[in-house]
Motif scaffolding. Sequence first.
Motif, mmCIF file in Angstrom:
data_model
loop_
_atom_site.group_PDB
_atom_site.id
_atom_site.type_symbol
_atom_site.label_atom_id
_atom_site.label_comp_id
_atom_site.label_asym_id
_atom_site.label_seq_id
_atom_site.Cartn_x
_atom_site.Cartn_y
_atom_site.Cartn_z
ATOM 1 N N GLY A 258 0.815 -1.218 0.000
ATOM 2 C CA GLY A 258 0.000 0.000 0.000
ATOM 3 C C GLY A 258 0.842 1.259 0.000
ATOM 4 O O GLY A 258 0.551 2.220 -0.706
ATOM 5 N N ARG A 259 1.930 1.242 0.795
ATOM 6 C CA ARG A 259 2.829 2.403 0.832
ATOM 7 C C ARG A 259 3.585 2.562 -0.489
ATOM 8 O O ARG A 259 3.701 3.668 -1.016
ATOM 9 N N LEU A 260 4.088 1.459 -1.011
ATOM 10 C CA LEU A 260 4.887 1.527 -2.242
ATOM 11 C C LEU A 260 4.068 1.916 -3.466
ATOM 12 O O LEU A 260 4.561 2.598 -4.355
ATOM 13 N N LEU A 261 2.840 1.447 -3.513
ATOM 14 C CA LEU A 261 2.024 1.639 -4.711
ATOM 15 C C LEU A 261 0.935 2.695 -4.541
ATOM 16 O O LEU A 261 0.055 2.808 -5.389
ATOM 17 N N ASP A 262 1.006 3.465 -3.472
ATOM 18 C CA ASP A 262 0.047 4.545 -3.244
ATOM 19 C C ASP A 262 0.117 5.511 -4.426
ATOM 20 O O ASP A 262 1.184 5.987 -4.790
ATOM 21 N N LEU B 202 0.271 -10.817 -5.248
ATOM 22 C CA LEU B 202 1.381 -10.849 -4.292
ATOM 23 C C LEU B 202 0.900 -11.227 -2.891
ATOM 24 O O LEU B 202 1.566 -11.978 -2.179
ATOM 25 N N LYS B 203 -0.266 -10.734 -2.506
ATOM 26 C CA LYS B 203 -0.795 -11.035 -1.163
ATOM 27 C C LYS B 203 -1.255 -12.478 -1.044
ATOM 28 O O LYS B 203 -1.195 -13.056 0.045
ATOM 29 N N GLU B 204 -1.717 -13.077 -2.138
ATOM 30 C CA GLU B 204 -2.260 -14.431 -2.080
ATOM 31 C C GLU B 204 -1.202 -15.525 -2.221
ATOM 32 O O GLU B 204 -1.500 -16.690 -1.996
ATOM 33 N N MET B 205 0.018 -15.161 -2.599
ATOM 34 C CA MET B 205 1.078 -16.160 -2.746
ATOM 35 C C MET B 205 1.474 -16.725 -1.384
ATOM 36 O O MET B 205 1.339 -16.059 -0.360
ATOM 37 N N SER C 182 8.794 -13.939 1.829
ATOM 38 C CA SER C 182 9.596 -13.890 0.602
ATOM 39 C C SER C 182 9.271 -12.642 -0.205
ATOM 40 O O SER C 182 10.154 -12.027 -0.799
ATOM 41 N N ARG C 183 7.993 -12.254 -0.246
ATOM 42 C CA ARG C 183 7.599 -11.031 -0.947
ATOM 43 C C ARG C 183 8.179 -9.810 -0.242
ATOM 44 O O ARG C 183 8.597 -8.853 -0.877
ATOM 45 N N LEU C 184 8.173 -9.819 1.102
ATOM 46 C CA LEU C 184 8.743 -8.696 1.851
ATOM 47 C C LEU C 184 10.229 -8.550 1.572
ATOM 48 O O LEU C 184 10.736 -7.435 1.406
ATOM 49 N N ILE C 185 10.932 -9.651 1.511
ATOM 50 C CA ILE C 185 12.365 -9.619 1.201
ATOM 51 C C ILE C 185 12.570 -9.093 -0.220
ATOM 52 O O ILE C 185 13.436 -8.267 -0.472
ATOM 53 N N TRP C 186 11.747 -9.550 -1.149
ATOM 54 C CA TRP C 186 11.808 -9.113 -2.546
ATOM 55 C C TRP C 186 11.607 -7.595 -2.630
ATOM 56 O O TRP C 186 12.292 -6.911 -3.380
ATOM 57 N N LEU C 187 10.679 -7.076 -1.819
ATOM 58 C CA LEU C 187 10.374 -5.652 -1.860
ATOM 59 C C LEU C 187 11.476 -4.791 -1.239
ATOM 60 O O LEU C 187 11.453 -3.570 -1.366
ATOM 61 N N ARG C 188 12.451 -5.404 -0.578
ATOM 62 C CA ARG C 188 13.593 -4.648 -0.048
ATOM 63 C C ARG C 188 14.600 -4.306 -1.141
ATOM 64 O O ARG C 188 15.461 -3.460 -0.950
ATOM 65 N N ASN C 189 14.496 -4.973 -2.274
ATOM 66 C CA ASN C 189 15.422 -4.733 -3.380
ATOM 67 C C ASN C 189 15.105 -3.373 -3.996
ATOM 68 O O ASN C 189 13.999 -3.156 -4.497
ATOM 69 N N PRO C 190 16.069 -2.444 -3.985
ATOM 70 C CA PRO C 190 15.783 -1.110 -4.529
ATOM 71 C C PRO C 190 15.394 -1.123 -6.005
ATOM 72 O O PRO C 190 14.626 -0.275 -6.449
ATOM 73 N N ASN C 191 15.882 -2.090 -6.767
ATOM 74 C CA ASN C 191 15.495 -2.175 -8.182
ATOM 75 C C ASN C 191 14.027 -2.548 -8.327
ATOM 76 O O ASN C 191 13.346 -2.052 -9.228
ATOM 77 N N ARG D 150 12.032 0.567 -7.371
ATOM 78 C CA ARG D 150 12.122 1.538 -8.463
ATOM 79 C C ARG D 150 11.194 1.126 -9.613
ATOM 80 O O ARG D 150 10.484 1.952 -10.181
ATOM 81 N N LEU D 151 11.194 -0.144 -9.944
ATOM 82 C CA LEU D 151 10.328 -0.639 -11.011
ATOM 83 C C LEU D 151 8.854 -0.451 -10.660
ATOM 84 O O LEU D 151 8.067 0.047 -11.466
ATOM 85 N N LEU D 152 8.486 -0.830 -9.438
ATOM 86 C CA LEU D 152 7.086 -0.704 -9.033
ATOM 87 C C LEU D 152 6.643 0.756 -8.976
ATOM 88 O O LEU D 152 5.556 1.099 -9.417
ATOM 89 N N ARG D 153 7.473 1.599 -8.419
ATOM 90 C CA ARG D 153 7.111 3.017 -8.325
ATOM 91 C C ARG D 153 7.125 3.703 -9.681
ATOM 92 O O ARG D 153 6.312 4.581 -9.940
ATOM 93 N N GLY D 154 8.017 3.292 -10.555
ATOM 94 C CA GLY D 154 8.096 3.902 -11.869
ATOM 95 C C GLY D 154 6.995 3.444 -12.791
ATOM 96 O O GLY D 154 6.692 4.103 -13.775
#
Length: 146
Positions: free
Chosen positions: A76-80, A97-100, A105-114, A117-121
């Motif tokens: 929610g914060r990242l994709l606001d 992502l929530k249903e997986m 593992s998704r939280l760790i994935w979301l720590r990757n700055p790339n 950047r991709l999601l926000r961009g």
Amino acid sequence: MRSAHGRSGPGVCTFRGCCPGCRADRLLPGRGATGTPICRDCAGIARDFFCDRCGFEGLLLGGRLCERCTLTDTLGRLLDDGTGHVAASLQPLVTSLKEMDRPKSRLIWLRNPNVVRLLRGGRRQHPAHPRRAALGNTLANRRPPA
């Protein structure tokens, strides 16, 4: 009784199963007399491991939230989109992502700055947030290699 790792506190237990004492499928943070993992009730552990938001018994992260609720907040914060909500076009991604399995593992994935950047961009910026609007849509401004 004691915890499965000889202590009680954050990160004591990260696995679930059928408790041999009560036959309930739940978190097994304790150890029985023979060293078998058991649930907190059978182990006499007073601390609970229930999420304050959804009530799921599991590993609790910041704010006493489970991994899935923490993932929901993080997405929610990242994709606001600037309105306090995730844009409708990105809801299928958030839902997937929530249903997986294994939300950690998704939280760790979301720590990757790339990834961030991709999601926000990949979404439109809302003018209500000048800092976001000033950054612009970096992915949309890139040209494919010639």
